[in-house]
Design a protein around this motif. Structure first.
Motif, mmCIF file in Angstrom:
data_model
loop_
_atom_site.group_PDB
_atom_site.id
_atom_site.type_symbol
_atom_site.label_atom_id
_atom_site.label_comp_id
_atom_site.label_asym_id
_atom_site.label_seq_id
_atom_site.Cartn_x
_atom_site.Cartn_y
_atom_site.Cartn_z
ATOM 1 N N UNK A 1 0.807 -1.221 0.000
ATOM 2 C CA UNK A 1 0.000 0.000 0.000
ATOM 3 C C UNK A 1 0.840 1.270 0.000
ATOM 4 N N UNK A 2 2.136 1.133 0.285
ATOM 5 C CA UNK A 2 3.018 2.291 0.313
ATOM 6 C C UNK A 2 3.802 2.467 -0.995
ATOM 7 N N UNK A 3 3.493 1.616 -1.976
ATOM 8 C CA UNK A 3 4.163 1.726 -3.271
ATOM 9 C C UNK A 3 5.486 0.987 -3.362
ATOM 10 N N UNK A 4 5.834 0.249 -2.322
ATOM 11 C CA UNK A 4 7.065 -0.551 -2.359
ATOM 12 C C UNK A 4 6.792 -1.800 -3.184
ATOM 13 N N UNK A 5 7.659 -2.092 -4.135
ATOM 14 C CA UNK A 5 7.372 -3.197 -5.054
ATOM 15 C C UNK A 5 8.497 -4.216 -5.115
ATOM 16 N N UNK A 6 8.110 -5.391 -5.590
ATOM 17 C CA UNK A 6 9.051 -6.465 -5.910
ATOM 18 C C UNK A 6 8.601 -7.034 -7.249
ATOM 19 N N UNK A 7 9.515 -7.122 -8.195
ATOM 20 C CA UNK A 7 9.128 -7.556 -9.539
ATOM 21 C C UNK A 7 9.802 -8.864 -9.932
ATOM 22 N N UNK A 8 9.297 -9.440 -11.002
ATOM 23 C CA UNK A 8 9.806 -10.694 -11.585
ATOM 24 C C UNK A 8 9.842 -11.798 -10.537
ATOM 25 N N UNK A 9 8.708 -11.989 -9.870
ATOM 26 C CA UNK A 9 8.630 -12.983 -8.791
ATOM 27 C C UNK A 9 8.242 -14.367 -9.301
ATOM 28 N N UNK A 10 7.802 -14.485 -10.562
ATOM 29 C CA UNK A 10 7.095 -15.676 -11.022
ATOM 30 C C UNK A 10 7.944 -16.946 -11.046
ATOM 31 N N UNK A 11 9.229 -16.863 -11.401
ATOM 32 C CA UNK A 11 10.044 -18.077 -11.488
ATOM 33 C C UNK A 11 10.358 -18.612 -10.095
ATOM 34 N N UNK A 12 10.680 -17.734 -9.163
ATOM 35 C CA UNK A 12 10.931 -18.157 -7.791
ATOM 36 C C UNK A 12 9.652 -18.706 -7.155
ATOM 37 N N UNK A 13 8.527 -18.055 -7.417
ATOM 38 C CA UNK A 13 7.254 -18.557 -6.890
ATOM 39 C C UNK A 13 6.927 -19.928 -7.471
ATOM 40 N N UNK A 14 7.238 -20.145 -8.750
ATOM 41 C CA UNK A 14 7.026 -21.445 -9.370
ATOM 42 C C UNK A 14 7.883 -22.526 -8.727
ATOM 43 N N UNK A 15 9.135 -22.173 -8.391
ATOM 44 C CA UNK A 15 10.027 -23.125 -7.725
ATOM 45 C C UNK A 15 9.504 -23.481 -6.338
ATOM 46 N N UNK A 16 9.052 -22.490 -5.585
ATOM 47 C CA UNK A 16 8.515 -22.741 -4.247
ATOM 48 C C UNK A 16 7.272 -23.615 -4.310
ATOM 49 N N UNK A 17 6.417 -23.345 -5.288
ATOM 50 C CA UNK A 17 5.208 -24.160 -5.473
ATOM 51 C C UNK A 17 5.597 -25.610 -5.754
ATOM 52 N N UNK A 18 6.514 -25.789 -6.702
ATOM 53 C CA UNK A 18 6.906 -27.139 -7.105
ATOM 54 C C UNK A 18 7.558 -27.931 -5.987
ATOM 55 N N UNK A 19 8.279 -27.246 -5.110
ATOM 56 C CA UNK A 19 8.947 -27.907 -3.992
ATOM 57 C C UNK A 19 8.033 -28.062 -2.779
#
Length: 306
Positions: free
Chosen positions: A71-89
């Motif tokens: 909500x403060x505009x702080x961002x994190x980008x290009x999360x999808x590959x790491x999120x995919x790895x966490x899901x798979x594991x």
């Protein structure tokens, strides 16, 4: 201890790499977290308001990557590959600390994330996992692109089709069961682009860190990367990897059947918004081994975890 209980990593891991779009070097630490923490991103380069949750409602950009913001505009980008790895594991809880706004691209796939996470070991808690069970078919369409999800018995199936005019990419289709199939090709598949699109992408301030080390580049009927493709369906397989990572912004693993045509980050995010807009579309279930004897984690990775 059951694989149906919530998991985190046993030991912290750290690594560095360039951001695909920012072009800067980023340091990352992934740390264990308690049950029911979920996945949390923490911008350690900032002292205040630096926690960002990878939730589909926090997605603020789907242009060539998935970007989340608080909500403060702080961002994190290009999360999808790491999120995919966490899901798979099958990892439910970790804190991901990074000193810039983008997750490193590494080799453009999830391969290196998985290779770094597995040696850290896994801590399995007493807390049972929760899953999202799709109850009704939901679909979203945009122009000539579409994505849908409908009920499935015990699996997460993804049937993905892409269609490019380029003769090398062309029309590709692959269907996988996330919890049963060997997903090595999915996790090893790299992001890709057409050579003729690179200048336009850079003009809008993206792909500053892009290179043949972290992306497949296709020019006419030639792949510019030395060694060519890692597998015959690497293009569509990478799209499936993106889809898995984006689906994890739902907060839990999912039981459902996804069909996507010419999709990407935008379609997956809009689908999740539509699913969770109506509580009749889904159920959140706490899974215990006595009522569902299913791992809900890709079985082909269990040998590496053990």
């Amino acid at each position: 201890m059951s694989y149906l209980n919530q998991k985190t990593i046993k030991n912290s891991i750290s690594f560095s790499g360039i951001g695909l779009h920012t072009g800067v070097n980023i340091n990352v630490s992934i740390k264990p977290a308690n049950p029911d923490t979920g996945i949390i991103f923490k911008r350690v380069d900032l002292h205040n308001n630096n926690i960002v949750y990878p939730n589909f409602l926090n997605v603020t950009s789907t242009s060539l990557n998935t970007t989340i913001s608080n909500e403060f505009g702080v961002k994190v980008s290009t999360i999808e590959h790491l999120m995919g790895a966490l899901f798979g594991l099958g990892i439910d809880n970790v804190i991901i600390e990074l000193d810039n706004e983008e997750v490193p691209i590494l080799d453009g796939s999830a391969k290196e994330f998985i290779e770094k996470i597995i040696p850290a070991g896994f801590e399995i808690s007493e807390a049972p996992i929760k899953i999202i069970k799709i109850n009704k078919k939901v679909e979203f369409k945009h122009e000539n692109r579409s994505i849908s999800i409908e009920p499935s018995k015990l699996s997460l199936d993804i049937n993905f089709e892409l269609n490019y005019e380029n003769p090398i990419i062309g029309k590709q289709n692959n269907k996988i069961n996330v919890y049963e199939d060997n997903l090595e090709d999915i996790f090893n598949s790299r992001t890709f682009c057409l050579f003729e699109d690179i200048e336009a992408i850079k003009k809008v301030g993206l792909a500053k860190g892009g290179s043949l080390d972290n992306a497949i580049v296709v020019k006419d009927n030639k792949i510019l990367n030395e060694g060519g493709l890692r597998n015959s369906k690497e293009f569509v397989n990478h799209k499936i990897l993106d889809c898995i990572g984006d689906l994890f912004t739902s907060g839990y693993r999912i039981i459902g059947s996804v069909v996507c045509s010419k999709g990407g980050h935008y379609l997956t995010n809009e689908l999740l918004k539509k699913v969770f807009k109506n509580s009749q579309n889904f159920s959140i279930i706490e899974i215990k081994e006595r009522n569902l004897p299913h791992t809900l984690i890709n079985k082909s990775l269990l040998k590496s975890i053990a």
